[in-house]
Write a protein that holds these residues in place. Structure first.
Motif, PDB file in Angstrom:
ATOM      1  N   MET A 130      40.289  33.319  30.681  1.00  0.00           N
ATOM      2  CA  MET A 130      40.032  33.200  32.123  1.00  0.00           C
ATOM      3  C   MET A 130      38.528  33.086  32.342  1.00  0.00           C
ATOM      4  O   MET A 130      37.746  33.835  31.778  1.00  0.00           O
ATOM      5  CB  MET A 130      40.540  34.435  32.830  1.00  0.00           C
ATOM      6  N   ASN A 162      36.763  32.482  38.226  1.00  0.00           N
ATOM      7  CA  ASN A 162      38.072  32.924  38.673  1.00  0.00           C
ATOM      8  C   ASN A 162      38.116  34.420  38.905  1.00  0.00           C
ATOM      9  O   ASN A 162      38.654  34.904  39.899  1.00  0.00           O
ATOM     10  CB  ASN A 162      39.084  32.569  37.595  1.00  0.00           C
ATOM     11  N   LYS A 172      38.956  38.537  46.596  1.00  0.00           N
ATOM     12  CA  LYS A 172      40.249  38.588  47.279  1.00  0.00           C
ATOM     13  C   LYS A 172      40.773  40.019  47.348  1.00  0.00           C
ATOM     14  O   LYS A 172      41.295  40.456  48.377  1.00  0.00           O
ATOM     15  CB  LYS A 172      41.257  37.707  46.544  1.00  0.00           C
ATOM     16  N   GLU A 173      40.611  40.737  46.234  1.00  0.00           N
ATOM     17  CA  GLU A 173      41.076  42.123  46.200  1.00  0.00           C
ATOM     18  C   GLU A 173      40.356  42.947  47.260  1.00  0.00           C
ATOM     19  O   GLU A 173      40.954  43.758  47.963  1.00  0.00           O
ATOM     20  CB  GLU A 173      40.815  42.733  44.807  1.00  0.00           C
ATOM     21  N   SER A 190      41.538  42.041  50.729  1.00  0.00           N
ATOM     22  CA  SER A 190      42.866  42.511  51.099  1.00  0.00           C
ATOM     23  C   SER A 190      42.888  44.020  51.353  1.00  0.00           C
ATOM     24  O   SER A 190      43.860  44.539  51.864  1.00  0.00           O
ATOM     25  CB  SER A 190      43.882  42.139  50.011  1.00  0.00           C
ATOM     26  N   HIS A 191      41.809  44.713  50.989  1.00  0.00           N
ATOM     27  CA  HIS A 191      41.706  46.148  51.324  1.00  0.00           C
ATOM     28  C   HIS A 191      40.355  46.377  51.987  1.00  0.00           C
ATOM     29  O   HIS A 191      39.504  47.076  51.458  1.00  0.00           O
ATOM     30  CB  HIS A 191      41.780  47.021  50.074  1.00  0.00           C
ATOM     31  N   ARG A 251      48.499  48.231  40.953  1.00  0.00           N
ATOM     32  CA  ARG A 251      48.703  46.880  40.469  1.00  0.00           C
ATOM     33  C   ARG A 251      49.219  46.849  39.036  1.00  0.00           C
ATOM     34  O   ARG A 251      49.056  45.827  38.353  1.00  0.00           O
ATOM     35  CB  ARG A 251      47.392  46.113  40.588  1.00  0.00           C
ATOM     36  N   ARG A 292      52.141  46.520  37.944  1.00  0.00           N
ATOM     37  CA  ARG A 292      53.106  45.430  37.772  1.00  0.00           C
ATOM     38  C   ARG A 292      52.386  44.090  37.654  1.00  0.00           C
ATOM     39  O   ARG A 292      52.713  43.273  36.797  1.00  0.00           O
ATOM     40  CB  ARG A 292      54.056  45.427  38.969  1.00  0.00           C
ATOM     41  N   GLU A 293      51.381  43.914  38.525  1.00  0.00           N
ATOM     42  CA  GLU A 293      50.612  42.657  38.468  1.00  0.00           C
ATOM     43  C   GLU A 293      49.977  42.491  37.091  1.00  0.00           C
ATOM     44  O   GLU A 293      50.019  41.400  36.506  1.00  0.00           O
ATOM     45  CB  GLU A 293      49.521  42.672  39.556  1.00  0.00           C
ATOM     46  N   ILE A 328      52.559  41.449  34.636  1.00  0.00           N
ATOM     47  CA  ILE A 328      52.902  40.029  34.755  1.00  0.00           C
ATOM     48  C   ILE A 328      51.825  39.179  34.084  1.00  0.00           C
ATOM     49  O   ILE A 328      52.109  38.284  33.291  1.00  0.00           O
ATOM     50  CB  ILE A 328      53.039  39.627  36.244  1.00  0.00           C
ATOM     51  N   ARG A 329      50.565  39.518  34.417  1.00  0.00           N
ATOM     52  CA  ARG A 329      49.459  38.732  33.854  1.00  0.00           C
ATOM     53  C   ARG A 329      49.473  38.794  32.323  1.00  0.00           C
ATOM     54  O   ARG A 329      49.275  37.788  31.651  1.00  0.00           O
ATOM     55  CB  ARG A 329      48.114  39.254  34.378  1.00  0.00           C
ATOM     56  N   LYS A 330      49.766  39.989  31.794  1.00  0.00           N
ATOM     57  CA  LYS A 330      49.782  40.104  30.335  1.00  0.00           C
ATOM     58  C   LYS A 330      50.963  39.350  29.749  1.00  0.00           C
ATOM     59  O   LYS A 330      50.853  38.726  28.699  1.00  0.00           O
ATOM     60  CB  LYS A 330      49.825  41.581  29.914  1.00  0.00           C
ATOM     61  N   ASP A 356      40.763  39.555  28.990  1.00  0.00           N
ATOM     62  CA  ASP A 356      40.954  38.952  30.313  1.00  0.00           C
ATOM     63  C   ASP A 356      41.099  40.016  31.383  1.00  0.00           C
ATOM     64  O   ASP A 356      40.443  39.967  32.424  1.00  0.00           O
ATOM     65  CB  ASP A 356      42.216  38.072  30.307  1.00  0.00           C
ATOM     66  N   GLN A 374      38.416  41.182  34.279  1.00  0.00           N
ATOM     67  CA  GLN A 374      38.809  41.051  35.683  1.00  0.00           C
ATOM     68  C   GLN A 374      38.539  42.344  36.460  1.00  0.00           C
ATOM     69  O   GLN A 374      37.939  42.322  37.536  1.00  0.00           O
ATOM     70  CB  GLN A 374      40.293  40.696  35.784  1.00  0.00           C
TER      71      GLN A 374
END
Lengths: 242, 466
Positions: free
Chosen positions: B1, B5, B12-13, B16-17, B368, B370-371, B374-376, B384, B388
């Motif tokens: 990555m 990005n 964005k994170e 969103s908070h 996060r 779960r996120e 998913i990414r992994k 990565d 991040q």
């Protein structure tokens, strides 16, 4: 040489001194282009088998070859690379990132394979076209129906042109009508030459695939190959549900 | 990555908070702004301390004064003629590390600091003490950091002809003509005559009023406020003890009490009396000042000056150098101490900000899991995920750093309003850069542990997490 070759694979957990054999001496071959299902009740070891086949986990014993690479003793970094390029996952709960758009979700695997953002967009749109959702690319996952979300997940699984796609109870969170449509989509993809493995506890769903592998107590209990037996089931034609 | 990005995801994170992110940033904002404001205050303090040193000519100005002949040379005493104008010429010719040489001659040889015996009158008003009557060259302006506000300095023509002209400081004006505060308007006595030890001198120039920044602010503040009427019988309240100016206010009153006359005028008009009418006037200088070209070369320059003067003094060491190094060093020490303690407190508050970031990042990765799973699962490596999370933490800190820099200007403004007579805090680029780098450093430090924790997550466990 087969696409996937498992030889005497065991996965053993230790829970408070007790030894649990989630997989016990499993050997299995999957050929390129096959459409198979792995079935078994919960706790049978089918999830463990999928995790090991999907490079999310490593076996305690045995050897695994995937697309010419031995993966049973690969490092976590190598496994991440293999998952990224050679394997696609479709989950029961879709597992899309809610903050990203549909397009960005589909782009995500390519982000980790270092593809330029221009190429990512074109390829992601192509993958969305494959699942008939190119007009939903700007939406958020939450704005889509369950069936649409699962199709986005399938597009994401396909976008890096993986050698094999694992679908873990892909219809488990959908109504039967939508579930049929998703299965039909998998069948279509299989006919296009992709290797797909469905993991399910439901024999009815497993019946869609020509070859079925039944797991029980960490062992392969039964293998049915409909092609060989001439028992190919015809799926009734259904319109894709939206 | 790629990095870009990761940065976009970080923003964005945060977006969103928003509220949570702002609260988190607040720690960094406070830390950065207090660091910058603290350093601005110390810088202001340093300027205040240094202005008196600069006012008397700076560290570069070195006084060469007379000294008793060392014991082993006592037998040569009659050969010691003291410093004369020849020393000045010799230094100008032969000491390239000396930028400027200025001779000074006072009324009586060895007359002391006050220039004893000086009486200056104008009409019925007179000044006797605290007068710096000095015969010198026009270069004294540069040497002693004087600024002529009205009229002109005397020049070579005035000096060659030994004319009775003088340039005065505002302190002399205040006492002979009245200060602006008493009179209500500023008197500029150019062209007026004053009597210096009974000889008339024409005033051709006047210096500006020298005062510390704090005094000037206080004076301006008092001018705008109604005067406090003094109770009891009318009386003068004296020179000192007016509670202003701080420990170095003598520099300014001393400088304001200057009267400069040409060197030759001093020599001919005031030096001839004491030694009989037939003798030539006493040619000895009271002192001479040298200005070194480069403060880093102070010691070689002084050695050079000493060599030259040993030559002109025939090897008799009847002179000594007087620098302001001690003063300068004491300023450096106290500034360093103030900076240390201020920096320490600011660093602690930045550290607390960093702990805030770490706390939020830990909460964020728990949310996060779960996120991350998913990414992994789709191919994110340890690095990565690590990068991040680290970038997200860094973005919070850097945004906080920017906001903190903006806030520091407000904070410094507030401090200025709260204490208007203090030295103005000065925000330096150095402190901004330092605070910014430090906030980034804290961001990375605070992100390390959460990033490690997130990157180490097992994808299977993470995907199962509800």
């Amino acid at each position: 040489m087969s696409l996937v070759e498992l030889r005497n694979v065991s996965k053993i957990y230790h829970l408070g001194g007790e030894e649990i054999r989630a997989l016990d001496d499993v050997s299995l071959d999957i050929e390129g282009g096959e459409f198979i299902s792995i079935i078994g009740p919960s706790g049978s070891g089918k999830s463990t088998l999928m995790h090991i086949l999907g490079c999310l986990d490593s076996p305690t014993r045995g050897t695994i070859q995937l697309d010419g690479t031995m993966i049973h003793n690969a490092s976590t970094k190598e496994l991440a690379g293999i998952r990224n390029r050679k394997i696609g996952f479709v989950f029961q709960f879709f597992n899309l990132l809610p903050k990203l758009t549909v397009l960005q979700n589909v782009e995500l695997p390519m982000v980790y394979s270092g593809i330029s953002s221009g190429d990512r967009k074109t390829r992601a749109m192509e993958a969305l076209k494959m699942v008939d959702l190119e007009n939903r690319s700007k939406h958020r996952p939450m704005q889509l129906s369950g069936g649409q979300q699962q199709r986005v997940a399938i597009a994401r699984a396909l976008v890096n042109s993986p050698k094999i796609v694992f679908a873990d109870e892909p219809t488990g969170n959908l109504d039967s009508h939508t579930g049929e449509a998703i299965l039909e989509l998998f069948r279509r993809l299989s006919q296009e030459g992709r290797t797909i493995a469905l993991v399910t506890h439901d024999p009815e769903i497993a019946a869609v695939t020509p070859r079925r592998i039944e797991i029980r107590d960490g062992k392969i209990a039964k293998q049915v190959d409909a092609k060989l037996a001439g028992l190919d089931r015809k799926i009734p034609e259904t319109a894709p549900a939206n | 990555m790629d990095l870009w990005n990761a940065i976009v995801i970080g923003f964005k994170e945060i977006w969103s908070h928003k509220f949570r992110s702002i609260l988190t940033m607040l720690g960094i904002i406070l830390g950065v702004s207090s660091l910058v404001a603290m350093s601005a205050l110390v810088k202001g303090m340093e300027n205040g301390m240094k202005e008196a040193l600069v006012a008397i000519g700076g560290l570069e100005k070195v006084r060469v004064e007379q000294q008793d002949i060392p014991l082993y040379q006592r037998h040569l005493e009659d050969q010691a003629i003291g410093s004369t104008i020849h020393d000045v010429y010799a230094l100008q010719r032969s000491a390239p590390l000396i930028k400027l040489v200025t001779p000074e001659m006072r009324v009586m040889p060895g007359g002391g600091w006050g220039g004893g015996g000086t009486l200056i009158t104008h009409g019925i008003k007179s000044v006797r003490d605290r007068v710096q009557l000095v015969g010198t060259w026009p270069s004294a302006i540069e040497m002693n950091q004087h600024v002529i506000e009205h009229g002109r300095m005397f020049n070579e023509v005035d000096d060659d002809n030994a004319w009775n002209v003088c340039v005065i400081g505002t302190g002399i004006r205040d006492q002979l003509f009245g200060s602006p505060e008493e009179v209500g308007h500023e008197i500029i006595p150019l062209g007026d005559y004053i009597n210096v030890n009974n000889q008339p001198f024409r005033i051709i120039g006047m210096f500006q009023r020298y005062e510390s920044e704090q005094d000037r602010k206080l004076r301006e503040l008092e001018r705008d406020m109604p005067k406090v009427t003094q109770t009891g019988p009318e009386r003068r309240r004296g020179w000192g003890g007016s509670g202003r100016g701080g420990p170095n206010s003598w520099v300014y009153s001393w400088k304001n009490a200057t009267i400069y006359i040409p060197l030759n005028t001093m020599w001919i008009k005031f030096r001839s009396g004491g030694y009989g009418s037939n003798s030539i006037p006493d040619p000895r200088l009271s002192s001479l000042y040298v200005k070194v070209a480069d403060i880093d070369l102070l010691e070689p320059a002084l050695q050079q000056a000493k060599n030259v003067m040993m030559h002109t003094h025939k090897g008799i060491e009847d002179f000594a150098f007087q620098t302001q190094e001690n003063w300068s060093e004491s300023i450096t020490t106290s500034i360093r101490n103030a900076r240390m303690s201020g920096g320490f407190i600011s660093a602690i508050s930045l550290l607390v900000g960093g702990i805030g970031i770490m706390n939020i990042m830990l909460a964020s990765i728990t949310e996060r899991i779960r996120e991350i799973g998913i990414r992994k699962a789709i191919g994110a490596t340890f690095a990565d995920v690590f990068v991040q999370i680290l970038i997200e933490s860094l973005v919070i800190a850097v945004l906080g750093g920017f906001a903190g820099i903006a806030a520091s200007y407000g904070l410094v403004h507030l401090l200025t309003v709260m204490s208007p007579t203090e030295n103005t805090p000065v925000i330096t680029v150095d402190s901004l850069v330092l605070a910014f780098i430090f906030s980034g450093f804290v961001g990375i430090l605070a992100g390390l542990f959460p990033a490690f924790k997130a990157a180490r997550l097992d994808p299977i466990q993470a995907l199962r997490y509800e």
